[in-house]
Design an enzyme around this catalytic site. Sequence first.
Site, PDB file in Angstrom:
ATOM      1  CG  ASP A 420       7.267 -14.004  22.787  1.00  0.00           C
ATOM      2  OD1 ASP A 420       7.809 -13.646  22.292  1.00  0.00           O
ATOM      3  OD2 ASP A 420       5.587 -14.055  22.723  1.00  0.00           O
ATOM      4  CG  ASP A 487       5.005 -17.862  17.080  1.00  0.00           C
ATOM      5  OD1 ASP A 487       5.717 -18.458  18.560  1.00  0.00           O
ATOM      6  OD2 ASP A 487       4.609 -16.389  16.971  1.00  0.00           O
TER       7      ASP A 487
END
Length: 668
Positions: A420, A487
């Site tokens: 990430d 997300d």
Amino acid sequence: MATTTYTVGLPEHEGWLEQIAWGPTGVEHGPSPTANAGRTPYMTAADGAPVEYAPFGLRPFTGADLVLDQELFWRFDGEDSTPTSLRLAFVDDLTGLRTVLCYRTSPSTDVLLRWVELTNGGTGDLVVDQLGSAGFCLPVESPELTFLTGRWAHEFQREQLVLPAGRFEIGSSQGVPGHQFASWLAVRDAVDGQAWAVSLAWSGSWRIAVDVEVTGATRVRAGRAVSGISLAPGETLIAPQVAAAYSADGLDGVSRALHTHERSLTRDLVRPVQYNSWEATEFAVEEEGQLALASLAAELGAELFVVDDGWFTGRHDDTAGLGDWHPDPAAFPNGFATFVNGVKALGLGFGLWVEPEAVSPKSLLYQEHPDWVYRVDGRPATLIRNQLLLDLGREDVFEFVRAVFDRLLTDYPIDYVKWDMNRPPTPRGRPGAVGADLDGEHVRNYWRLLDHLRSNHPHVLVEGCAGGGGRTDLATIARTDVVWPSDNTAPMDRLNIQYGFLHAHAPHVMLSWVTDHPGFFDTRPKSLRFRFVTAMAGVLGIGADIRLWTPEQRSEAASLVTLYKEIRSTIHHGSLHLIGSPADPSCAAQYDHGARTVVLAWQTGDLNGVPALPGRRSRFPLRGLDVTATYRTSDGVEYSGAHLVHAGLPITFTATHDADVVVLDRQP
């Protein structure tokens, strides 16, 4: 290339290269559709020509692909070719800059790869202020542009506009491709429907521009966004590759061409159904709770269990811990290896979240190495998500991150890494590094690390994530196994995101979760089946707190996971057609592979009242099928290919049946 050709030619003066034609094989046999047939008053001849690539100086008025701190004028300096590649060199005698225009075909596809290589053959430094990878001339006078825009949690929103004149430009200056625009753009001729598309393989700042030029042709440029990069004598600077595709079948066709190219870049392996524990526990990661989730996930048919943020020392919220990549002994009192083996004993692979480019100011790493972050002397640090970014271009930082990966992947039987990146670099500085290519150095070491994982830990699958879809470029896709588009996992929001994503990228790299998130933009409730069918459109994952699901929901989920495993190969390897869009009352995705066709269909608008009122069933005209063949569904219903193509596949939606999966097998 498979069905297309890209033809260039060198004029007699040999001062630049020109595009002759780009389209179906044979289009080059005839007068060039991009050639300028008129005079060029108030400008240079190069400004009106379909120049492949030109510096400022040679093309001063209608746009240059390369800009230095001084003007450049070229002469041809030779070529090197193979059946699948071409290299054409041009030299500026005054500065000594040698520019090589590079071309390579993507095997068995209709994708052409282009880039340039700059070498300073002079005696003084040169400063690069604009670095294009390629320019393309299209015989389209009023181009219809398709591009993907958005923001965090709203990425990949498809937009279209007609550009009658002037310039259109998209890009990122954030050190990553970013959430605002995808580094992809398509041009469609509104008259005859043929289309062209470009996709940039660069994981840093970038730009794509479109100009309707004075000749009426459309010029597309793609490359890095740079400013003030110093190129010393003897040094070489290589621009990123651009993948370019043409199709007579419009946007659908160029998307399929790029999908085929992406399959050639990525590993041919089974991408497992995963369960990620983030939405269930967030930072409250502890052994007993994670094992309980893993057990439930295994019952649903998941093949991989991923522990997200919160597993390492000091990570109780987002203010600390980044950089100190050691399992928290308080969370795993029996040892992290015992925990991992407990997950694997359930028949699951094990995955772990990391954010290796980031550091928390409260971490031990920052206390020991405050000089490792991007910074400008005398200026305050800028926190985003309570964290700073490591200067990955430094070799000591690179070695630290490499050692972290090697330690974790050697000490524990990890099968999957979720990489990430939750903030861009700002301020981007390194004391004393005047003229340094900080963006390029960061990107190249990011690639080196991904290449290291691939070569030294080949059994480990890698997910690319950057606060959602902030880094989903071709270069990242080539070095990872899946990417995370957003997300936002809510059903209608996600369907819109995936619709745009699949224009640019292939289904087998698109990870999607089933969750209970209500949504940010379109909060209409949808069934569990709708959420599953949406996530089935790529690589299926589950991210909900499955402890809260009823036994009936878990049973339905398990049956849908089983169905997905039966059709996964078709979805990942098949040719994709997008039928309608989420803005329509209903839409679908059609995947064809061998003799099998899989259709995923969604009811996205109002119902039509059937059966309580007169009306017709929803129908989805399929594409590319054999109209003379017979197709049979898994429950024995037969259709002719002609019916499926011209009348359409009928599906009945109800308030509780708002999505469907239809499997069609062509009969011998």
